[in-house]
Design an enzyme around this catalytic site. Sequence first.
Site, PDB file in Angstrom:
ATOM      1  N   HIS A   1       0.839  -1.211   0.000  1.00  0.00           N
ATOM      2  CA  HIS A   1       0.000   0.000   0.000  1.00  0.00           C
ATOM      3  C   HIS A   1       0.873   1.261   0.000  1.00  0.00           C
ATOM      4  CE1 HIS A   1      -3.925  -2.061   0.819  1.00  0.00           C
ATOM      5  NE2 HIS A   1      -3.148  -2.948   1.409  1.00  0.00           N
TER       6      HIS A   1
ATOM      7  N   ASP B   1      -0.089  -5.260   6.270  1.00  0.00           N
ATOM      8  CA  ASP B   1      -1.054  -6.099   5.544  1.00  0.00           C
ATOM      9  C   ASP B   1      -0.809  -6.056   4.036  1.00  0.00           C
ATOM     10  OD1 ASP B   1      -2.016  -3.339   5.654  1.00  0.00           O
ATOM     11  OD2 ASP B   1      -3.692  -4.090   4.473  1.00  0.00           O
ATOM     12  N   GLU B   2      -1.257  -7.095   3.385  1.00  0.00           N
ATOM     13  CA  GLU B   2      -1.396  -7.139   1.922  1.00  0.00           C
ATOM     14  C   GLU B   2      -0.173  -6.638   1.146  1.00  0.00           C
ATOM     15  OE1 GLU B   2      -6.165  -6.894   1.209  1.00  0.00           O
ATOM     16  OE2 GLU B   2      -5.139  -4.982   1.337  1.00  0.00           O
ATOM     17  N   ALA B   3       0.998  -7.135   1.495  1.00  0.00           N
ATOM     18  CA  ALA B   3       2.179  -6.838   0.666  1.00  0.00           C
ATOM     19  C   ALA B   3       2.158  -7.851  -0.477  1.00  0.00           C
ATOM     20  CB  ALA B   3       3.444  -6.945   1.491  1.00  0.00           C
TER      21      ALA B   3
END
Length: 550
Positions: free
Chosen positions: A247, A311-313
Site C-alpha cells: 500500500h 497487511d497485503e504486501a
Amino acid sequence: MIHVIPTPASLTMREGDPFILSDDTPIIAGPELDGAVDAFLRTLEASTGIVLSRESAGNKPAITLSVNADDEQLAGLAAPSGLRADEGDATAEAHRIDVDASGITITGRSAEGVFRGLMTLVQLAGTSPLADEGIDIPTLQIVDAPRYAWRGISFDVVRRFSTPDEVKAVIDLLALYKANVLHLHLTDAEGWRIEIDRWSKLAEVASTGAVGDRSGGYYTKEQFRDLVRYAADRFITVVPEIEMPGHAAAIFRAYPELAGNGVDPRTTNLDRSPWFQVMHPDNPQIFGFLEDVFREITEMTPGAYLHIGGDEALGMDAELYARFMQRAREIATATGKKVVAWQETSRSGFAPEDIAQIWLEPSVHDIEEEDKPEPPKQEDLPPDMEEVNAAFGEAARVSPFDLPRIIEQGASVLLSLQPVSYLDMRYREPSADAEQEAMRKRVGAPFYGSRTVRDFFLWDPGTIKPEVSPDRIAGVEAAIWCETVESAGDLFFLLVPRLVGILEKGWAPAADPEAAWDDFAGRIAAHDAIWDHHGWPYFRSSLIWDKPGD
Ligand code: TNX
C-alpha cells in the site's frame, strides 16, 4: 426503559421523583474536571440542544462531579481486560451515577471516569421524556466500567480524505459511545495524509490523490496536533498508522528513489499495478525514511503505540517481507513506542508486548444476486489483473496460519474481524426510509456481500476466537475503509448504527448475543433523536425502526 448504550455493568432503578434537567441546572465540579466539563457541555448541546453553564445558580438541584479513586463501589468493579492505548490505569474509566430529584452525582475513579459517566448523562438527556420545566432524568443508580480496555475504530482517511472537521465529528460519535481509541490509517496506495518536515514532498505530491478522481488532502502538523488534542479532551487516544511495506504507491509518486532496492530497476515495480509497489528492505534510503517519519509522528502523538501496517504486501517475497517488517518494528520500538500491526506481521514475528490486529476471516461472503456489481469493463482493468487476483488467492491461502503463529508468539490480539467489524460492508435489510434504498445499494464494498445489522451484532469478543486465551485479547476495533465513500454523509451512513453495536461489544458485560440484540435494538431506537440533533446521517434499519405506516 433506559436507553443507555453501551449497556452498563450495573443499573438499579430507584423509587421517587425524577431529576428535572433544564438550561439552568448548575454544575458543581473542581478545577481538575474543567476539561471533562467543557467537552461535556459541547456534547450535551450538540446532542440535545440543552445549553448548560458552569455558573451555579443558587441552590437548585445540581449536577455534582467528583473524582474519588477510593470509592468503595467502584473498587468492587472488575478491572477491564486487555490493553490501554495510552498504557494508563486500566480502572480509570470506572464511574457511578446517582440520580434523584435532589441532584445528580457522578463519581469517577479519575477525570476520565467522570467523562464517561457524563456521556451516559448526555444519552439519558437525549432519550428521556420532555417535562414542562425540562427533561425528566429517571431516578437510578448506574455503576459502570468497560469490559475491554481498548475500544475504537480504524479510520481510513486515505481512500477518501476526511477533513479535520469530519474527523472531529467521528471523534464526537466515538466519545458519545465511550470509545477510547482512534486509529488513523494515514497512508495508503492512493495518498499520504500527514505533513512530514523532513520529507516535504509527501504533503506536496503524495497527498494529492485519493480513490478515482476524488481530490486528496493532508493534515498539517498543526491540524494533526489539534485532532490529537480534540480526541484527548474526550479521553480518546490517537493511534497513528503508517502502512508498509505494501500500500505504498503514493510514497513512490513523491520519491521514486524509495521504490525497489535502489540498484535493480526491475525491483521498483513502478510500471505495475499499485498492489505490487511494495517497499524493499535492501533500499539504502528506506529505513532512514521510516526513522524520520516515525520520529515526527511520535512527537505528535502521546499514546503508547505506533501502528506499522504490514497487511497485503501482495506478491512480495516472504523473506524480503520478514526482513522488512523486523527492521520496521525495531525502528518503531526505538522511538519508545510499542507496536500494533495487521495479522500478516506474524510472518516476520510479533513480540509478546506487541498487538496483532486480526481481520482476515473467510466465512460470510454471501453476495445476493441483486447486489452483484456490474463486472468491470475490460478497458478499466489493470494490465496485471490476473496476477493481482492470483496474489489475493495466495494471501487468502496463507492467512489462516497467522493466528496460530500470533498465539505462539504470545502477542495480544486486537479483534477487527471482517464479518463483524468491517463497516464498509453493505447493509442487507431494507431501510425503513424508502429514500435510503439507493444509497444502501451504492455505499459499501460490493465484494463483501451484505449482512443485516442484527447478523453483524451476533458475536461475542470473548468467544469468537476460542483459541485465543482471554488474557491475550487487547480489545475491539471496528474498521471503516472508504473506497465507496463519496461524502461525510456516506461515511456516517456506514458508521451509524453499526459502530455503536461494536462499541457495545467492547464495553458491555458478556451476554448471550441473541438476547442482547433484542435489548440493544430497543435501546438504540431512541438514539435517532440524538443523531438528528448532531446532523449525523445514519442507516435507518428496518430491523430497528418501523417503516412509516407499519
Ligand atoms: C483490505 S483491511 C484492506 C484495506 C481495504 C479493505 C477493503 C486491511 C488491513 N487492508 O486496504 O481498504 O480491505 O475493505
